[in-house]
Design an enzyme around this catalytic site. Sequence first.
Site, mmCIF file in Angstrom:
data_model
loop_
_atom_site.group_PDB
_atom_site.id
_atom_site.type_symbol
_atom_site.label_atom_id
_atom_site.label_comp_id
_atom_site.label_asym_id
_atom_site.label_seq_id
_atom_site.Cartn_x
_atom_site.Cartn_y
_atom_site.Cartn_z
ATOM 1 N N ARG A 175 -3.377 -1.863 -3.408
ATOM 2 C CA ARG A 175 -4.506 -1.644 -4.408
ATOM 3 C C ARG A 175 -4.094 -1.179 -5.536
ATOM 4 N NH1 ARG A 175 -9.489 2.437 -3.361
ATOM 5 N NH2 ARG A 175 -7.933 4.001 -4.058
ATOM 6 N N TYR A 225 -17.179 -7.932 -7.759
ATOM 7 C CA TYR A 225 -17.291 -6.531 -8.107
ATOM 8 C C TYR A 225 -16.626 -6.227 -9.452
ATOM 9 C CZ TYR A 225 -12.746 -5.804 -5.859
ATOM 10 O OH TYR A 225 -11.544 -5.835 -5.529
ATOM 11 N N ARG A 261 -16.822 3.833 1.129
ATOM 12 C CA ARG A 261 -16.302 4.677 0.330
ATOM 13 C C ARG A 261 -16.376 4.428 -1.159
ATOM 14 N NH1 ARG A 261 -11.984 0.964 -1.465
ATOM 15 N NH2 ARG A 261 -11.438 -0.384 0.348
ATOM 16 N N HIS A 307 -14.657 -7.237 7.798
ATOM 17 C CA HIS A 307 -13.352 -6.639 8.385
ATOM 18 C C HIS A 307 -13.460 -5.904 9.685
ATOM 19 C CE1 HIS A 307 -11.331 -7.586 4.688
ATOM 20 N NE2 HIS A 307 -11.860 -6.795 4.015
ATOM 21 N N HIS A 332 -16.437 -14.666 2.131
ATOM 22 C CA HIS A 332 -15.618 -13.491 1.570
ATOM 23 C C HIS A 332 -14.506 -13.835 0.678
ATOM 24 C CE1 HIS A 332 -15.370 -9.006 0.979
ATOM 25 N NE2 HIS A 332 -14.368 -9.286 0.941
ATOM 26 N N GLU A 385 -12.268 -1.010 7.351
ATOM 27 C CA GLU A 385 -10.911 -1.857 7.124
ATOM 28 C C GLU A 385 -9.691 -0.951 7.391
ATOM 29 O OE1 GLU A 385 -10.666 -3.707 3.285
ATOM 30 O OE2 GLU A 385 -8.588 -4.800 3.900
ATOM 31 N N HIS A 438 -12.389 -12.511 -3.411
ATOM 32 C CA HIS A 438 -12.454 -11.942 -4.727
ATOM 33 C C HIS A 438 -11.490 -12.854 -5.642
ATOM 34 C CE1 HIS A 438 -14.125 -8.483 -2.756
ATOM 35 N NE2 HIS A 438 -13.269 -8.526 -1.580
ATOM 36 N N ASP A 475 -10.866 -13.662 1.174
ATOM 37 C CA ASP A 475 -10.609 -12.314 0.837
ATOM 38 C C ASP A 475 -9.532 -12.281 -0.532
ATOM 39 O OD1 ASP A 475 -10.881 -9.628 0.283
ATOM 40 O OD2 ASP A 475 -9.828 -9.184 2.335
HETATM 41 ZN ZN LIG Z 1 -12.880 -7.730 0.322
#
Ligand SMILES: [Zn+2]
Length: 435
Positions: free
Chosen positions: A85, A124, A209, A270, A59, A236, A61, A320
């Site tokens: 975020r 993504y 979500r 997670h 995992h 998470e 990003h 991550d």
């Molecule tokens: Zn992630």
Amino acid sequence: MSERWLAPELTWRDGAFERLLGVRVDARGRIAEVGPIPAGATREALPGVALLPGFVDVHSHAFQRGLRGRGDDFPEGAGSFWTWREAMYGLVESLDERRLLALATATFREMRAAGITAIGEFHYLHHADPAALDFAFDAVIVEAARAAGIRLVLLQSYYRAGGPGRPLEGGQRRFDGGSPERFWRSVEAVEAMLDGERESFGVAPHSYRAVDRGELAALHAEALRRGLVVHLHLEEQVKEIDELVAAHGRTPSELLLEDLDLGAETTLIHCTHTPAARLAELFRHGATVGLCPLTEGNLGDGIPALRETDGHRRLALGSDSNLRLSMLENLRWLEYGQRLASERRGLLGERPALAALAAATEGGARSLAIPAGAIAPGHWADFVAIDLGHPALAQVTAAGLPEALVFGCGDEVIFATAIGGRFEEHRPRASGRGA
Ligand SMILES: [Zn+2]
């Protein structure tokens, strides 16, 4: 590359280091045989080296490494996942293809130096121009993995909402899957880009979500039909669970078990706030839980209830956000998180170092459906080469080496990795010898 026998001092097999075991690597870069080396065979001696299977990071990003040094100041002392975020969205809006390529290449190179030879890139961040839904960044990730020479499983992600019933806004529009039809066309475009050997793919509905419940179930069913692995974020943060309960009267893990024909193809990332009984149910279905202890610690997510489940856990590890890239440190924190939460030790097994190493190797390979994660015939010749002459390993026996690596060492003991039998050195050996 011609066929040869590798002759390391120690070779990892079935959860232990063995002495004087040869590894025959064929011309395609797969392991053909593990055992005594026949007289007269072409051999590459690796004195003072212990070989582990290459670590599999399920995992990542890659672009989020761009937040290193930028997401950890909290002027009002009130930082959370959600404030992080916002910083991440700022980064997202600043990226173009050139900058993303530089960032992702740096991430993948740094992973190799941490012993990671295969990566599940949960991808993504698709669009250079969100209005055009151009998926221009997909090819950039492939190019970056090739530049670093890392094995890539591109987990093409579907992202459609800013929360239950909320549209995408701002930087999120760069993630937009468009529609299920548009998304599957992008998956097919990714497949056409990949070589099918060092590079493969799967699908990743982002989370409950960010994806409508019905669309998520349909996407999972179509992935099953196509024989693809499925990865998604699950539970998470408490806030996202509360939002889903408000929208559907059920938690994400309840929706998952109710809606999906869940099996070994699925990895849930997670599970920080998933109740222990439900975690056990996920394991019974054959699903893997992918944990990212360094990122979960940095974001203040919480500690999953693994210690309350029985011995049949199916775990894998991810980096991550890539803020800190060290698989050995990630393994250590997998166990330390459980210890700190319970004030007890050894909750992941009698020898937690072995459980952690299994999650980082065979568990990861299973999650990504690649023949890796073990030094055994038929698997890729992907290795971590440990420098047994390093001062950090002085006075350590072969029997104690797994624990020494997981609890006592940093990446300085990893001097090289191999992918498909080709070694690349990452740092000088203490003895001055080469690979
Ligand atoms: Zn992630």
